[in-house]
Design a protein around this motif. Structure first.
Motif, PDB file in Angstrom:
ATOM      1  N   UNK A  10      10.847  45.504  70.908  1.00  0.00           N
ATOM      2  CA  UNK A  10      11.649  44.397  70.379  1.00  0.00           C
ATOM      3  C   UNK A  10      13.034  44.485  71.025  1.00  0.00           C
ATOM      4  N   UNK A  11      13.560  43.353  71.473  1.00  0.00           N
ATOM      5  CA  UNK A  11      14.889  43.309  72.075  1.00  0.00           C
ATOM      6  C   UNK A  11      15.954  43.506  71.009  1.00  0.00           C
ATOM      7  N   UNK A  12      16.866  44.456  71.252  1.00  0.00           N
ATOM      8  CA  UNK A  12      17.991  44.724  70.359  1.00  0.00           C
ATOM      9  C   UNK A  12      19.266  44.457  71.149  1.00  0.00           C
ATOM     10  N   UNK A  13      20.124  43.597  70.631  1.00  0.00           N
ATOM     11  CA  UNK A  13      21.394  43.270  71.284  1.00  0.00           C
ATOM     12  C   UNK A  13      22.531  43.973  70.557  1.00  0.00           C
ATOM     13  N   UNK A  14      23.407  44.626  71.318  1.00  0.00           N
ATOM     14  CA  UNK A  14      24.492  45.411  70.729  1.00  0.00           C
ATOM     15  C   UNK A  14      25.444  44.568  69.884  1.00  0.00           C
ATOM     16  N   UNK A  15      25.592  43.295  70.202  1.00  0.00           N
ATOM     17  CA  UNK A  15      26.531  42.463  69.441  1.00  0.00           C
ATOM     18  C   UNK A  15      25.921  41.915  68.140  1.00  0.00           C
ATOM     19  N   UNK A  40      25.062  49.400  77.400  1.00  0.00           N
ATOM     20  CA  UNK A  40      25.289  49.579  75.957  1.00  0.00           C
ATOM     21  C   UNK A  40      26.728  50.029  75.765  1.00  0.00           C
ATOM     22  N   UNK A  41      27.597  49.186  75.172  1.00  0.00           N
ATOM     23  CA  UNK A  41      29.013  49.553  75.055  1.00  0.00           C
ATOM     24  C   UNK A  41      29.696  48.852  73.890  1.00  0.00           C
ATOM     25  N   UNK A  42      30.823  49.445  73.497  1.00  0.00           N
ATOM     26  CA  UNK A  42      31.716  48.875  72.493  1.00  0.00           C
ATOM     27  C   UNK A  42      32.960  48.443  73.250  1.00  0.00           C
ATOM     28  N   UNK A  43      33.017  47.181  73.624  1.00  0.00           N
ATOM     29  CA  UNK A  43      34.107  46.704  74.468  1.00  0.00           C
ATOM     30  C   UNK A  43      34.057  47.426  75.800  1.00  0.00           C
ATOM     31  N   UNK A  44      35.175  48.065  76.176  1.00  0.00           N
ATOM     32  CA  UNK A  44      35.242  48.780  77.448  1.00  0.00           C
ATOM     33  C   UNK A  44      34.774  50.224  77.326  1.00  0.00           C
ATOM     34  N   UNK A  45      34.320  50.635  76.155  1.00  0.00           N
ATOM     35  CA  UNK A  45      33.911  52.023  75.937  1.00  0.00           C
ATOM     36  C   UNK A  45      32.396  52.143  76.086  1.00  0.00           C
ATOM     37  N   UNK A  46      31.913  52.764  77.181  1.00  0.00           N
ATOM     38  CA  UNK A  46      30.475  52.924  77.346  1.00  0.00           C
ATOM     39  C   UNK A  46      29.917  53.830  76.257  1.00  0.00           C
ATOM     40  N   UNK A  74      29.931  56.346  66.739  1.00  0.00           N
ATOM     41  CA  UNK A  74      30.027  54.948  67.144  1.00  0.00           C
ATOM     42  C   UNK A  74      29.106  54.728  68.339  1.00  0.00           C
ATOM     43  N   UNK A  75      28.436  53.593  68.355  1.00  0.00           N
ATOM     44  CA  UNK A  75      27.597  53.226  69.482  1.00  0.00           C
ATOM     45  C   UNK A  75      26.165  53.713  69.413  1.00  0.00           C
ATOM     46  N   UNK A 122      32.301  41.676  60.688  1.00  0.00           N
ATOM     47  CA  UNK A 122      31.701  40.789  61.695  1.00  0.00           C
ATOM     48  C   UNK A 122      32.436  40.850  63.026  1.00  0.00           C
ATOM     49  N   UNK A 123      33.763  40.831  62.982  1.00  0.00           N
ATOM     50  CA  UNK A 123      34.561  40.792  64.205  1.00  0.00           C
ATOM     51  C   UNK A 123      34.352  42.029  65.073  1.00  0.00           C
ATOM     52  N   UNK A 124      33.984  43.163  64.471  1.00  0.00           N
ATOM     53  CA  UNK A 124      33.806  44.402  65.235  1.00  0.00           C
ATOM     54  C   UNK A 124      32.648  44.303  66.216  1.00  0.00           C
ATOM     55  N   UNK A 125      31.677  43.464  65.941  1.00  0.00           N
ATOM     56  CA  UNK A 125      30.503  43.347  66.803  1.00  0.00           C
ATOM     57  C   UNK A 125      30.722  42.396  67.978  1.00  0.00           C
ATOM     58  N   UNK A 126      31.773  41.597  67.933  1.00  0.00           N
ATOM     59  CA  UNK A 126      32.001  40.569  68.951  1.00  0.00           C
ATOM     60  C   UNK A 126      32.201  41.153  70.348  1.00  0.00           C
ATOM     61  N   UNK A 127      32.796  42.356  70.450  1.00  0.00           N
ATOM     62  CA  UNK A 127      33.040  42.922  71.780  1.00  0.00           C
ATOM     63  C   UNK A 127      31.942  43.880  72.234  1.00  0.00           C
ATOM     64  N   UNK A 128      30.926  44.072  71.433  1.00  0.00           N
ATOM     65  CA  UNK A 128      29.810  44.933  71.853  1.00  0.00           C
ATOM     66  C   UNK A 128      28.996  44.230  72.923  1.00  0.00           C
ATOM     67  N   UNK A 129      28.468  45.014  73.849  1.00  0.00           N
ATOM     68  CA  UNK A 129      27.682  44.439  74.937  1.00  0.00           C
ATOM     69  C   UNK A 129      26.455  45.291  75.190  1.00  0.00           C
ATOM     70  N   UNK A 130      25.450  44.669  75.737  1.00  0.00           N
ATOM     71  CA  UNK A 130      24.263  45.385  76.168  1.00  0.00           C
ATOM     72  C   UNK A 130      23.044  45.105  75.317  1.00  0.00           C
ATOM     73  N   UNK A 131      21.933  45.544  75.837  1.00  0.00           N
ATOM     74  CA  UNK A 131      20.651  45.366  75.163  1.00  0.00           C
ATOM     75  C   UNK A 131      19.798  46.610  75.378  1.00  0.00           C
ATOM     76  N   UNK A 132      18.773  46.712  74.581  1.00  0.00           N
ATOM     77  CA  UNK A 132      17.744  47.725  74.760  1.00  0.00           C
ATOM     78  C   UNK A 132      16.470  47.201  74.129  1.00  0.00           C
TER      79      UNK A 132
END
Length: 142
Positions: A10-15, A40-46, A74-75, A122-132
């Protein structure tokens, strides 16, 4: 108990604050497979879905109190059983083929829900990026 089938990836999106993976049954044993991890990252933090990022924990004293699972970094990818209070766990503790990993045995039946371990706002997830992709293996009786 009827035999369960594995849950395909199943696709999981970090945001996403929550991703429903599928039903797990109390009394059965499961292992997880994380694959196809993309940025997979929290903003600029891998980060890493298994180990998280200890650097992201440093300096976030207030955030530490409000993340989905306080004990996990975190992450990291964390899960819970829908409708079951205090059922949070680190998915990385139950990976198929991992040294030292243990089977996950839910105490109640319900949908497995997973998310990037971040502050619960909610706002904390806006800068998350990546999928798995996350798969579930039923290892009961294996």
């Amino acid at each position: 108990m009827a035999a369960m089938t594995d849950i395909a990836p199943v696709l999981v999106e970090a945001h996403a604050r929550a991703t429903v993976i599928g039903p797990l049954e109390a009394g059965r044993r499961y292992r997880f497979v994380i694959s196809d991890v993309q940025h997979w990252s929290d903003g600029a933090i891998p980060s890493d879905p298994v180990t998280g990022n200890a650097r992201a924990d440093a300096g976030r004293v207030l955030g530490f109190l409000f993340k989905k699972m306080a004990e996990a970094p975190f992450g990291a990818l964390v899960g819970r059983i829908d409708g079951a209070p205090h059922s949070e766990f680190a998915v990385g503790d139950h990976l198929a083929g991992a040294d030292g990993a243990s089977d996950f045995e839910p105490k109640v039946s319900g949908d497995l829900i997973v998310a990037f371990n971040d502050v619960i706002l909610d706002a904390a997830y806006a800068d998350n990026a990546g999928t798995l992709r996350l798969s579930v293996l039923d290892v009961t009786g294996a």
